[in-house]
Design a protein around this motif. Structure first.
Motif, short mmCIF file in Angstrom:
data_model
loop_
_atom_site.label_atom_id
_atom_site.label_comp_id
_atom_site.label_asym_id
_atom_site.label_seq_id
_atom_site.Cartn_x
_atom_site.Cartn_y
_atom_site.Cartn_z
N LEU A 18 -2.16 -3.61 0.00
CA LEU A 18 -3.23 -2.66 -0.28
C LEU A 18 -2.92 -1.34 0.40
CD1 LEU A 18 -6.23 -5.08 0.43
CD2 LEU A 18 -5.04 -4.70 -1.75
N VAL A 19 -2.99 -0.25 -0.35
CA VAL A 19 -2.82 1.09 0.21
C VAL A 19 -4.21 1.60 0.57
CG1 VAL A 19 -1.93 3.42 -0.16
CG2 VAL A 19 -0.80 1.45 -1.26
N THR A 20 -4.46 1.74 1.88
CA THR A 20 -5.82 2.00 2.34
C THR A 20 -6.04 3.43 2.83
OG1 THR A 20 -5.27 1.21 4.56
CG2 THR A 20 -6.14 -0.40 3.00
N GLY A 21 -4.99 4.23 2.92
CA GLY A 21 -5.13 5.60 3.39
C GLY A 21 -3.80 6.31 3.46
N VAL A 183 8.35 4.76 -5.54
CA VAL A 183 7.24 3.94 -6.01
C VAL A 183 5.92 4.48 -5.45
CG1 VAL A 183 6.20 1.63 -5.94
CG2 VAL A 183 8.68 1.89 -6.27
N PHE A 184 5.89 4.83 -4.17
CA PHE A 184 4.67 5.40 -3.60
C PHE A 184 4.30 6.71 -4.29
CE2 PHE A 184 5.08 2.45 -0.03
CZ PHE A 184 3.75 2.20 0.27
N LYS A 185 5.30 7.51 -4.62
CA LYS A 185 5.06 8.79 -5.27
C LYS A 185 4.48 8.60 -6.67
CE LYS A 185 8.20 11.74 -4.36
NZ LYS A 185 9.49 12.48 -4.35
N ALA A 186 4.87 7.51 -7.31
CA ALA A 186 4.44 7.26 -8.69
C ALA A 186 3.10 6.57 -8.80
CB ALA A 186 5.50 6.43 -9.41
N ARG A 187 2.57 6.05 -7.69
CA ARG A 187 1.33 5.30 -7.76
C ARG A 187 0.13 6.22 -7.96
NH1 ARG A 187 -1.63 5.89 -3.20
NH2 ARG A 187 -3.08 4.25 -3.83
N ALA A 189 -3.62 7.68 -7.23
CA ALA A 189 -4.11 8.16 -5.93
C ALA A 189 -5.21 7.30 -5.34
CB ALA A 189 -4.60 9.59 -6.07
N GLU A 190 -5.77 6.37 -6.12
CA GLU A 190 -6.89 5.57 -5.62
C GLU A 190 -6.48 4.74 -4.40
OE1 GLU A 190 -5.97 5.62 -8.73
OE2 GLU A 190 -7.61 6.49 -9.87
N ASP A 220 -1.04 -3.00 -4.79
CA ASP A 220 -1.38 -1.68 -5.33
C ASP A 220 -0.17 -0.92 -5.88
OD1 ASP A 220 -4.08 -1.87 -4.86
OD2 ASP A 220 -4.02 -0.86 -2.92
N LEU A 221 1.04 -1.42 -5.64
CA LEU A 221 2.24 -0.71 -6.09
C LEU A 221 2.81 -1.27 -7.39
CD1 LEU A 221 4.13 -0.26 -2.69
CD2 LEU A 221 2.54 1.32 -3.82
N THR A 222 2.22 -2.35 -7.90
CA THR A 222 2.81 -3.02 -9.07
C THR A 222 2.88 -2.11 -10.28
OG1 THR A 222 1.99 -5.16 -8.29
CG2 THR A 222 2.65 -5.01 -10.59
N GLU A 223 1.79 -1.42 -10.59
CA GLU A 223 1.78 -0.57 -11.79
C GLU A 223 2.81 0.54 -11.69
OE1 GLU A 223 -1.32 2.16 -14.47
OE2 GLU A 223 -2.04 1.05 -12.71
N ALA A 224 2.90 1.16 -10.52
CA ALA A 224 3.88 2.24 -10.34
C ALA A 224 5.30 1.70 -10.46
CB ALA A 224 3.69 2.90 -8.98
N ALA A 225 5.56 0.55 -9.85
CA ALA A 225 6.90 -0.05 -9.93
C ALA A 225 7.25 -0.41 -11.37
CB ALA A 225 6.97 -1.29 -9.04
N ALA A 226 6.28 -0.96 -12.10
CA ALA A 226 6.53 -1.34 -13.49
C ALA A 226 6.75 -0.12 -14.39
CB ALA A 226 5.37 -2.19 -14.01
N ASN A 227 6.11 0.99 -14.06
CA ASN A 227 6.34 2.21 -14.83
C ASN A 227 7.76 2.73 -14.62
OD1 ASN A 227 3.79 2.27 -15.96
ND2 ASN A 227 2.92 3.56 -14.35
#
Length: 290
Positions: A18-21, A183-187, A189-190, A220-227
């Motif tokens: 989970l990316v919390t901040g 991957v973090f850059k592509a995720r 912002a939520e 929280d990174l799955t969607e960005a990684a899959a993109n």
């Protein structure tokens, strides 16, 4: 006789992430349930005048041997901090795919620190060693612990949990490397809320209660990684279709995905099925360390 020390570098798996901040310096704050498997790399250190590194294993070609190598960085940082005048010959048996999201480099660095402390016969408080590790990589403190834990913040907040129920893991990597910063850059912002993991702290949960707790979370990174690497979605789907798979998810920033199973026979059968589906993928079945 030359003194030689060996350490196991267990593969680290984020059961959720989970990316919390996000801090002002750009580092993201995380909340993750981390486990380790009985599969991993091996570090061996022996007495020598200078620091050196050589590598064997199926993924040796992906390991740099220059100053960018995290194992060498860790060795030099410990040497400098404690003013150690001798060196060490370091051998890495590389079984974990590179840039796979299962902490290979961090596990190797952590194992190197522990092995060198034994080789050089030195003592250091755990907190101080973790602080040194954190300067090298966010996953190194939890890899120094190398047992199931909650990892929060930027890797500095590590909380041990009660032993896990027996579970087995199938790891699958499609041969794609994903850059964690990318991957973090592509995720999106939520941000996620910190999970309530209090049930993990005091007693071993039943397998079903543990799975229910895991299934309530996500990566929280799955969607960005899959993109960035659409094959991640394919891997997740293939694992999910295997008989007796209890949960499927991506680990860390990818591209390695995993399935959880109740016994090693089911995990091994799933491994064989995955490799029949795509012979170019890497797959490994192993118990989760209790």
């Amino acid at each position: 006789m030359v003194k030689s020390i060996e350490e196991f570098a267990a593969a680290k798996v984020n059961l959720d992430l989970l990316v919390t901040g996000k801090r002002e310096d750009g580092y993201h704050l995380l909340d993750s349930l981390v486990v380790f498997t009985e599969f991993g790399d091996h570090i061996r250190v022996s007495e020598a005048e200078e620091l050196s590194l050589d590598v064997s294993g199926p993924y040796k070609a992906a390991v740099p041997l220059d100053g960018s190598n995290l194992v060498l960085k860790a060795a030099k940082a410990l040497q400098t901090k404690l003013n150690i005048k001798t060196g060490a010959k370091i051998h890495l048996e590389k079984n974990i795919p590179a840039a796979a999201g299962v902490g290979g480099g961090s596990a190797d660095a952590a194992a190197t620190l522990k092995a060198l402390m034994r080789l050089w016969d030195i003592k250091m408080p755990v907190e101080e060693l973790s602080e040194l590790g954190l300067t090298l990589g966010a996953d190194i403190p939890v890899c120094l612990l190398s047992q199931s834990a909650i990892m929060r913040g930027v890797g500095e907040d590590i909380r041990k949990i009660a032993p896990l129920p027996p579970l087995y893991m199938l790891l699958v990597n499609p041969g794609v490397s994903l850059s964690t910063p990318d991957v973090f850059k592509a995720r999106a912002a939520e941000l996620s809320d910190i999970a309530d993991r209090s049930a993990l702290m005091d007693k071993t949960l039943s397998r079903q209660d543990f799975l229910n707790l895991c299934l309530a979370q996500k990566n929280d990174l799955t969607e960005a990684a899959a993109n960035l690497a659409p094959v991640v979605t394919e891997v997740l789907n293939v694992i999910e279709k295997q008989s007796d798979c209890l949960m499927v998810r991506m680990s860390g920033s990818g591209a390695t995905c995993f399935g959880l199973f109740a016994d090693i026979e089911a995990a091994d059968m799933a491994k064989n099925a995955v490799l029949r589906y795509n012979t170019d993928w890497w797959a490994e079945a192993a118990p989760i360390k209790m």
